[in-house]
Design a protein around this motif. Structure first.
Motif, PDB file in Angstrom:
ATOM      1  N   GLU A   1       4.004  67.159 -99.150  1.00 10.83           N
ATOM      2  CA  GLU A   1       4.691  68.183 -98.364  1.00 10.83           C
ATOM      3  C   GLU A   1       5.695  67.533 -97.417  1.00 10.83           C
ATOM      4  O   GLU A   1       5.507  66.409 -96.939  1.00 10.83           O
ATOM      5  CB  GLU A   1       3.684  69.022 -97.583  1.00 10.83           C
TER       6      GLU A   1
ATOM      7  N   ILE B   1       1.785  73.657 -91.682  1.00 11.17           N
ATOM      8  CA  ILE B   1       2.010  72.415 -92.425  1.00 11.17           C
ATOM      9  C   ILE B   1       1.538  71.199 -91.631  1.00 11.17           C
ATOM     10  O   ILE B   1       1.046  70.208 -92.181  1.00 11.17           O
ATOM     11  CB  ILE B   1       3.505  72.274 -92.817  1.00 11.17           C
TER      12      ILE B   1
ATOM     13  N   VAL C   1      11.127  72.863 -89.499  1.00 14.18           N
ATOM     14  CA  VAL C   1      11.500  73.569 -90.724  1.00 14.18           C
ATOM     15  C   VAL C   1      10.627  73.076 -91.878  1.00 14.18           C
ATOM     16  O   VAL C   1      10.727  71.918 -92.291  1.00 14.18           O
ATOM     17  CB  VAL C   1      12.991  73.333 -91.069  1.00 14.18           C
ATOM     18  N   SER C   2       9.787  73.957 -92.409  1.00 14.56           N
ATOM     19  CA  SER C   2       8.926  73.586 -93.541  1.00 14.56           C
ATOM     20  C   SER C   2       9.535  73.968 -94.878  1.00 14.56           C
ATOM     21  O   SER C   2       9.091  73.487 -95.929  1.00 14.56           O
ATOM     22  CB  SER C   2       7.552  74.252 -93.392  1.00 14.56           C
ATOM     23  N   ASP C   3      10.549  74.833 -94.880  1.00 17.33           N
ATOM     24  CA  ASP C   3      11.237  75.244 -96.112  1.00 17.33           C
ATOM     25  C   ASP C   3      12.605  74.567 -96.148  1.00 17.33           C
ATOM     26  O   ASP C   3      13.503  74.901 -95.385  1.00 17.33           O
ATOM     27  CB  ASP C   3      11.404  76.764 -96.130  1.00 17.33           C
ATOM     28  N   GLU C   4      12.763  73.589 -97.038  1.00 12.99           N
ATOM     29  CA  GLU C   4      13.983  72.771 -97.052  1.00 12.99           C
ATOM     30  C   GLU C   4      15.233  73.594 -97.339  1.00 12.99           C
ATOM     31  O   GLU C   4      16.334  73.229 -96.926  1.00 12.99           O
ATOM     32  CB  GLU C   4      13.841  71.653 -98.081  1.00 12.99           C
ATOM     33  N   THR C   5      15.087  74.729 -98.008  1.00 11.24           N
ATOM     34  CA  THR C   5      16.266  75.553 -98.301  1.00 11.24           C
ATOM     35  C   THR C   5      16.852  76.183 -97.042  1.00 11.24           C
ATOM     36  O   THR C   5      17.992  76.638 -97.046  1.00 11.24           O
ATOM     37  CB  THR C   5      15.897  76.666 -99.303  1.00 11.24           C
ATOM     38  N   LYS C   6      16.057  76.214 -95.976  1.00 11.24           N
ATOM     39  CA  LYS C   6      16.529  76.807 -94.723  1.00 11.24           C
ATOM     40  C   LYS C   6      17.120  75.773 -93.763  1.00 11.24           C
ATOM     41  O   LYS C   6      17.619  76.128 -92.701  1.00 11.24           O
ATOM     42  CB  LYS C   6      15.373  77.534 -94.022  1.00 11.24           C
TER      43      LYS C   6
ATOM     44  N   TYR D   1      14.374  80.811 -89.258  1.00 13.93           N
ATOM     45  CA  TYR D   1      14.338  79.650 -90.144  1.00 13.93           C
ATOM     46  C   TYR D   1      13.034  78.846 -90.100  1.00 13.93           C
ATOM     47  O   TYR D   1      12.776  78.046 -90.999  1.00 13.93           O
ATOM     48  CB  TYR D   1      15.489  78.691 -89.800  1.00 13.93           C
ATOM     49  N   CYS D   2      12.223  79.032 -89.043  1.00 17.66           N
ATOM     50  CA  CYS D   2      11.071  78.139 -88.848  1.00 17.66           C
ATOM     51  C   CYS D   2       9.746  78.891 -88.715  1.00 17.66           C
ATOM     52  O   CYS D   2       8.782  78.345 -88.139  1.00 17.66           O
ATOM     53  CB  CYS D   2      11.283  77.275 -87.604  1.00 17.66           C
ATOM     54  N   ASP D   3       9.692  80.124 -89.168  1.00 17.98           N
ATOM     55  CA  ASP D   3       8.470  80.930 -89.028  1.00 17.98           C
ATOM     56  C   ASP D   3       8.035  81.048 -87.569  1.00 17.98           C
ATOM     57  O   ASP D   3       6.846  81.176 -87.270  1.00 17.98           O
ATOM     58  CB  ASP D   3       7.324  80.344 -89.859  1.00 17.98           C
TER      59      ASP D   3
END
Length: 353
Positions: free
Chosen positions: A45, A18, A90-95, A73-75
């Motif tokens: 994004e 990202i 964290v690129s996925d806000e649900t995490k 949580y952060c790949d």
């Protein structure tokens, strides 16, 4: 043949996708809660950064723990800041909230963003350094135990506050440009073992190691001699000549400096100046140092204006008022008589009481 000396890897190989895709295209950022940054790009994004304090000198268990959280949580992406914070990207806000919950469950301190105290940057201390006066990591732990609520945002402060610890006046850390700097000081001239120096030390190298020219050869003893009027007790010579010793448990101690900053915002960068010339070196908890730093933070927080850094506040009220508010004694030690200090001298008769 394997490559053995090719420098650090290209940073672009180590950043999350990202950030690669939106490099230089970030529109704005906000601070949703203490310790969390939200970056939004022109493409829409969003990247959340969760900042956690680390002790800098960490063990394998800590490394495994934060890596497991980054994988979950952060790949797998995290980074360390220059002030020893760990940042989870964290690129996925649900995490985001599950990560925060796990960090809090593990008693990690989340904070250090915006109007707060950042994690304390410090030097090697007794663990690695030959000339260390005090244990930088031990003082850092003791001070952060007193100030952790300022890091997490539970106690508000007017502006950013940067604290640094240097185990001696060589200051491997960022002490000279921090709001509050804790600096270990030697107060006695190094002692020379002439018999040992003649056998294991290179005299020209030892003489050249002194930044003030205080060391001269002593041909009679095949050793060196130190001019006490020129020696600033930095301990440089002890690193190149093991026959020279500077450690002195009875006289070594800690000094505290205030008012430094690197930022160009509002005012130019500033060098820190002496506030407390000497505090006893009392491990393992350094109660006098922790108490003095907390006192300075509380006085600044109670009197500074919004967004006013420590040095900016002192310049506004005047050093006279600073010593009055903090109830610190002003002594001859506070007068800068260094040879090259002309530019720092107060050249006016304007005083503020």
């Amino acid at each position: 043949m394997a490559r053995t000396d090719f420098g650090p890897p290209d940073f672009r190989e180590l950043i999350p996708p990202i950030i690669k895709e939106n490099y230089g295209q970030w529109k704005y950022h906000t601070v949703p809660r203490p310790g969390v940054l939200k970056h939004v790009s022109y493409s829409g994004e969003v990247l959340h950064t969760v900042r956690v304090a680390s002790p800098r000198l960490v063990g394998s268990e800590f490394i495994r723990s934060i890596c497991d959280l980054a994988d979950k949580y952060c790949d797998g992406f995290l980074r360390f800041t220059t002030r020893n914070n760990v940042e989870f990207l964290v690129s996925d806000e649900t995490k985001l909230q599950p990560l925060i919950d796990d960090l809090e469950a593990a008693d990690y301190l989340i904070g250090g963003v915006g109007l707060s105290i950042s994690n304390i940057v410090h030097t090697q201390g007794w663990i690695h350094c030959k000339s260390a006066v005090t244990d930088a990591s031990g003082i850092t732990k003791s001070v952060m135990d007193e100030l952790h609520d300022y890091f997490t945002g539970k106690i508000k402060v007017p502006a950013r506050l940067r604290i640094a610890v240097a185990c001696c006046v060589n200051m491997c850390g960022a002490c000279h440009c921090s709001d509050i700097a804790i600096v270990g000081i030697h107060r006695t001239i190094p002692r020379i073992n002439d018999d040992m120096a003649s056998k294991i030390c290179e005299i020209p190298t030892t003489v050249a190691s002194c930044p003030t020219g205080a060391i001269r050869p002593n041909p009679k003893e095949k050793s060196v001699v130190i001019n006490p009027e020129k020696c600033m007790m930095c301990g440089n010579c002890t690193s190149v000549c093991p026959a020279i010793k500077i450690m002195d448990p009875e006289n070594d101690g800690v000094s505290i400096w205030v008012g430094g900053k690197l930022s160009n915002a509002r005012t130019a960068p500033k060098l820190a100046r002496l506030a407390i010339p000497f505090i006893p070196n009392n491990p393992p908890r350094w109660p006098e140092v922790s108490s003095a730093v907390k006192h300075l933070v509380e006085i600044w927080a109670a009197n500074a204006r919004d967004s006013e850094r420590m040095g900016e506040w002192i310049e506004r009220i005047g050093w006279e008022k600073f010593f009055q508010l903090t109830e610190l004694p002003f002594t001859e030690k506070h007068i800068d008589d260094f040879t090259h200090a002309k530019t720092t001298f107060r050249s006016t008769t304007q005083f503020k009481f």
